[in-house]
Design an enzyme around this catalytic site. Sequence first.
Site, PDB file in Angstrom:
ATOM      1  N   PRO A 140       0.801  -1.234   0.000  1.00 22.45           N
ATOM      2  CA  PRO A 140       0.000   0.000   0.000  1.00 22.45           C
ATOM      3  C   PRO A 140       0.828   1.276   0.000  1.00 22.45           C
ATOM      4  O   PRO A 140       0.388   2.282  -0.569  1.00 22.45           O
ATOM      5  CB  PRO A 140      -0.830  -0.137   1.283  1.00 22.45           C
ATOM      6  N   TYR A 141       1.996   1.254   0.621  1.00 23.50           N
ATOM      7  CA  TYR A 141       2.848   2.450   0.608  1.00 23.50           C
ATOM      8  C   TYR A 141       3.227   2.812  -0.820  1.00 23.50           C
ATOM      9  O   TYR A 141       3.040   3.942  -1.282  1.00 23.50           O
ATOM     10  CB  TYR A 141       4.096   2.212   1.462  1.00 23.50           C
ATOM     11  N   GLY A 142       3.768   1.848  -1.553  1.00 20.66           N
ATOM     12  CA  GLY A 142       4.156   2.095  -2.931  1.00 20.66           C
ATOM     13  C   GLY A 142       2.966   2.428  -3.815  1.00 20.66           C
ATOM     14  O   GLY A 142       3.051   3.293  -4.690  1.00 20.66           O
ATOM     15  N   LYS A 151       1.808   6.043  -3.156  1.00 16.60           N
ATOM     16  CA  LYS A 151       2.731   7.002  -3.765  1.00 16.60           C
ATOM     17  C   LYS A 151       2.553   7.045  -5.280  1.00 16.60           C
ATOM     18  O   LYS A 151       2.589   8.126  -5.894  1.00 16.60           O
ATOM     19  CB  LYS A 151       4.175   6.638  -3.414  1.00 16.60           C
TER      20      LYS A 151
END
Length: 414
Positions: free
Chosen positions: A219-221, A224
Amino acid sequence: MPATPRGRSQARTTRPWILSGMDFADTRRKPNFTGKIAVAAALTVMCIIVLKQSPGFSGTSLFSRHEIGVTHVLVTGGAGYIGSHATLRLLKDNYRVTIVDNLSRGNMGAVRVLQRLFPLPGRLQFIYADLGDAKAVNKIFSENAFDAVMHFAAVAYVGESTMEPLRYYHNITSNTLTVLEAMAAHNVNTLIYSSTCATYGEPDTMPIVETTPQNPINPYGKAKKMAEDIILDFTKSKKSNMAVMILRYFNVIGSDPEGRLGEAPRPELREHGRISGACFAAALGIVPGLKVHGTDYRTADGTCIRDYIDVTDLVDAHVKALDKAQPGKVGIYNVGTGQGRSVKEFVEACKKATGASIEVSYFTRRPGDYAEVYSDPSKIHRELNWTAQYTDLGQSLSQAWKWQKDHPNGYGSA
């Protein structure tokens, strides 16, 4: 390079107050009541005259107006690890800076260090605000004359993102949209965006170039990449003439070479945070040992391989990107050394830098992690004349360790 703002007293947004303990409804006063009123009025007028004659007095803050030769940069997340180092560099280079941070991950102690280093009016201001509050963000833009935005503010831990994905989409994707809308509404047309190599996921080939397909696996990538897509779509619209630089970081380490700033992760986040912070916490005895997740990757020693970039080099890339940003143009750059190091290599370098006997425990892989990621920094060298200078892993860790030893309780022990 922008000129240093002229030395002058900062005008306040509030007006001088007349403070009096007199009760005007009470007519039972001494005979000199009228005289006292006259004296008070005369003193007030004199104070106003003096203030108006003071250099820089205009009834508005220096931050609220554009000045020739002065570039005013909004740094979101400027109280954080990378944001505070970027703010320090901008101030050293004579930019005017406004930090906006909700301190959920940042440190007010870092802001105080910056305020002590640059106390002159019109150099640095801090605004406590949450970028998720669109009304507050719009108010900040309406009251300040920004020339550019460096958008660092974000939650940024891969492991945590798999546990709290909705938080990451709100904090990264949604908040970036809010900032972009405010920029568009207030005609702020330069954006330096803090992105990540996590948008690439786990590519089939190494090293990673800017045209490597983006297939994020956590989810972080993903958050972003969504933010990048929003920015890129907006730049293609007829309403936009934005100058945009998107910088995709690799793994950040190190600290200010002069020891003024460092990395101070919140204790509850050490398990999710950067390996350098976890390693230093183990060396200081704050935690019993270092946890390494994943020993069965298809790498030489079974542990992940990463590209470790010193924070000083990283902020240098931001300043060069800001200097080269052009209206209507978009630049996308990897910011790394071009050299991959395994986690085991990193741990050994950390042991050497700290001189501590760190107990290392090995665990299964964390969700969302990838085996091997390192950059090809050719494009940023070619177009921005940027090359990483602090490439000695041991030296970067030693510098960061010195700050940690001097600040065992983070900025609370400064």
